[in-house]
Design a protein around this motif. Structure first.
Motif, short mmCIF file in Angstrom:
data_model
loop_
_atom_site.label_atom_id
_atom_site.label_comp_id
_atom_site.label_asym_id
_atom_site.label_seq_id
_atom_site.Cartn_x
_atom_site.Cartn_y
_atom_site.Cartn_z
N ARG A 334 -1.32 -1.08 16.19
CA ARG A 334 -0.17 -1.75 15.57
C ARG A 334 -0.13 -1.58 14.06
O ARG A 334 0.59 -2.29 13.37
CB ARG A 334 -0.15 -3.24 15.92
N THR A 335 -0.91 -0.65 13.53
CA THR A 335 -0.89 -0.42 12.08
C THR A 335 0.40 0.28 11.67
O THR A 335 0.95 0.01 10.60
CB THR A 335 -2.09 0.43 11.66
N SER A 336 0.90 1.15 12.51
CA SER A 336 2.11 1.89 12.21
C SER A 336 3.17 1.59 13.26
O SER A 336 2.89 1.00 14.30
CB SER A 336 1.83 3.39 12.15
N LEU A 362 16.00 7.20 12.15
CA LEU A 362 14.65 7.17 12.71
C LEU A 362 13.67 6.98 11.55
O LEU A 362 13.67 7.79 10.61
CB LEU A 362 14.35 8.47 13.46
N ASN A 363 12.86 5.92 11.60
CA ASN A 363 11.95 5.58 10.52
C ASN A 363 10.52 5.46 11.03
O ASN A 363 10.28 4.98 12.15
CB ASN A 363 12.35 4.25 9.87
N TYR A 364 9.59 5.87 10.17
CA TYR A 364 8.16 5.69 10.45
C TYR A 364 7.62 4.74 9.39
O TYR A 364 7.81 4.96 8.18
CB TYR A 364 7.42 7.02 10.39
N GLY A 365 6.94 3.66 9.82
CA GLY A 365 6.47 2.65 8.87
C GLY A 365 5.02 2.30 9.05
O GLY A 365 4.38 2.62 10.07
N ILE A 366 4.47 1.60 8.05
CA ILE A 366 3.07 1.15 8.04
C ILE A 366 3.06 -0.36 7.82
O ILE A 366 3.65 -0.86 6.85
CB ILE A 366 2.26 1.84 6.92
N ASN A 367 2.40 -1.10 8.71
CA ASN A 367 2.14 -2.53 8.52
C ASN A 367 0.83 -2.68 7.75
O ASN A 367 -0.22 -2.18 8.17
CB ASN A 367 2.01 -3.24 9.87
N LEU A 368 0.87 -3.39 6.63
CA LEU A 368 -0.33 -3.53 5.81
C LEU A 368 -1.34 -4.50 6.43
O LEU A 368 -2.55 -4.31 6.31
CB LEU A 368 0.05 -3.99 4.40
#
Length: 455
Positions: A334-336, A362-368
């Motif tokens: 679940r980091t990304s 379409l997006n690629y994200g990172i959860n801190l």
């Protein structure tokens, strides 16, 4: 005159908001009271009875930190931790009803007193001719309890907030310290360490203050201040930590078969169940006490209300609205995340340009902080908007999410989308293409298909 009245009203409001400092001030000598109990003290009464109380000796439970009390100007010669931890431990052992504590810290004094008694009885026997019985032997311990307070850490967490405007303001500060305690049980028969436990306790200090320093007239100055502080007593914190260590030692000893319950079925008592649950939670917490666990499921549906501001060649900006719907996929840790969304909204540039746009991206994200309920995140992606034609763009976003529940999270996001051509507004002019800024607030609904199948 109005300025004076407003300043007085503000001062009174500040005083009343800090009423804790005024209505709880000691105005007269306070009588002595029974020693304060902690949250752990009441848990001793919930413990089931042991098969037989354990005779335990404590020679010395020392402050091993070597630290002195901190002040605003360095440190003083007063120790930061109470030097009477042995007495606190003996009281905790007695309150638990699981141990029979015997005197060993003042053993020399006890032996001297027994010598005096035996000598007096011997002299009396010689004078009276009647034989006096000897003192019974001292109890010997089955276990020795050793350990101590091994650390006292200052300012592991500090912070505060405040504001001041035209001489009127308020602020608050807080600080956290931490103590660590180790306690071990040693068999007097073999010298083997039977069990060792450790406990940490945070000590909270808070300060709230408010004040006014303002000229209400050319030659009239109003000055007032109020506030209060709260410092958690160190000895109460040490007492709670020691009692918790004794409680944990009893629990661990029962689970390891070192000591037995009077009724073996009592091992299912709520206090033992709570302890096991606490141990599981402790393994999921980090140093700061934040619970780290997998909170977000693998898929989520997104619903959001959007606001847009188009930066076009017309040179005028207007705020418009819209909405989006999307779906996100979060890999195992679940980091990304990968998000696909589509929506509709208006783009407007003053009175010169206005259009309704359909967009997909379409997006690629990172959860801190993927294992916390609150996490900032950032993402980048590509998309296209359609008005009378398709206009591709690249996008970057910053946002944050707060979980309202394990399957629902509120998120807020700011973004910038840069079009790959300059034809959206019908004018191809300047060095830069058209772009639009966006903000959105929405809800993530997390889906766990495995749980649904199990049901």
């Amino acid at each position: 005159m109005k300025k004076i009245e407003s300043a007085i009203i503000l001062t009174l409001s500040l005083v009343l908001t800090s009423c804790n400092a005024y209505f709880n001030q000691p105005m007269a000598p306070t009588p002595a009271r029974i020693g304060q109990e902690t949250k752990v003290t009441s848990q001793f009464a919930e413990l089931p009875a042991p098969e037989e109380p354990i005779v335990a000796a404590v020679y010395k439970f020392r402050d091993q930190t070597g630290q002195y009390k901190a002040t605003d100007y360095g440190s003083s010669w007063s120790t930061a931790i109470t030097q009477g931890a042995t007495s606190i431990l003996l009281k905790a052992l007695e309150d638990s009803k699981w141990f029979v504590p015997i005197e060993r810290e003042g053993l020399a004094n006890l032996l001297n007193e027994r010598k005096i008694i035996n000598s007096s009885r011997m002299n009396y026997s010689q004078q009276s001719g009647q034989e006096e019985p000897s003192l019974p032997p001292l109890l010997f311990a089955g276990i020795i309890l050793e350990g101590g307070i091994i650390s006292y850490d200052y300012n592991i967490l500090t912070g505060g907030a405040g504001a001041r405007y035209l001489g009127i303001g308020a602020d608050t500060k807080y600080r956290e310290d931490r103590i660590s305690i180790y306690l071990r049980a040693i068999s007097t028969n073999s010298g083997r360490i039977l069990k060792s436990v450790n406990v940490t306790k945070r000590i909270i200090s808070q300060e709230v203050s408010a004040g006014v320093f303002k000229y209400v007239a050319t030659n009239k100055l109003l000055e007032a201040e109020t506030g209060f502080t709260y410092n958690e007593p160190t000895d109460i914190a040490v007492k709670e930590a020691i009692e918790k260590a004794v409680l944990d030692l009893i629990m661990e000893g029962v689970f390891d078969g070192l000591w037995k319950l009077k009724n073996p079925a009592d091992v299912e008592a709520p206090i033992f169940t709570q302890y096991l649950h606490e141990k599981d939670e402790d393994q999921q917490e980090n140093f700061w006490g934040n619970k780290l666990q997998q909170r977000r499921d693998k898929f989520s549906l997104n619903f959001a209300a959007n606001a847009y501001q188009l930066q076009s060649d017309w040179g005028k900006t207007s705020l418009t609205g819209g909405g989006t719907v999307g779906i996100s996929f979060l890999p195992k840790k679940r980091t990304s995340f990968l998000n696909f969304s589509t929506g509709i909204g208006k783009l407007k540039s003053g009175k010169d340009f206005e259009t309704t746009a359909l967009n997909s991206e379409l997006n690629y994200g990172i959860n801190l902080f993927p294992k916390r309920s609150f996490t900032p995140y950032f993402s980048a992606g590509v998309g296209a908007t359609y008005t009378n034609d398709f206009y591709p763009y690249i996008k970057g976003s910053l946002g944050m999410e707060f979980l309202l529940h394990n399957n629902a999270g509120l998120f807020m996001e700011m973004s910038s989308s840069y079009l790959l051509n300059d034809n959206l507004d019908g004018i191809n002019h300047g060095y830069f293409n058209d772009y639009f800024l966006g903000a959105r607030v929405g809800l993530n609904i997390y889906l766990d298909f495995k749980k649904q199948k199990q049901k």
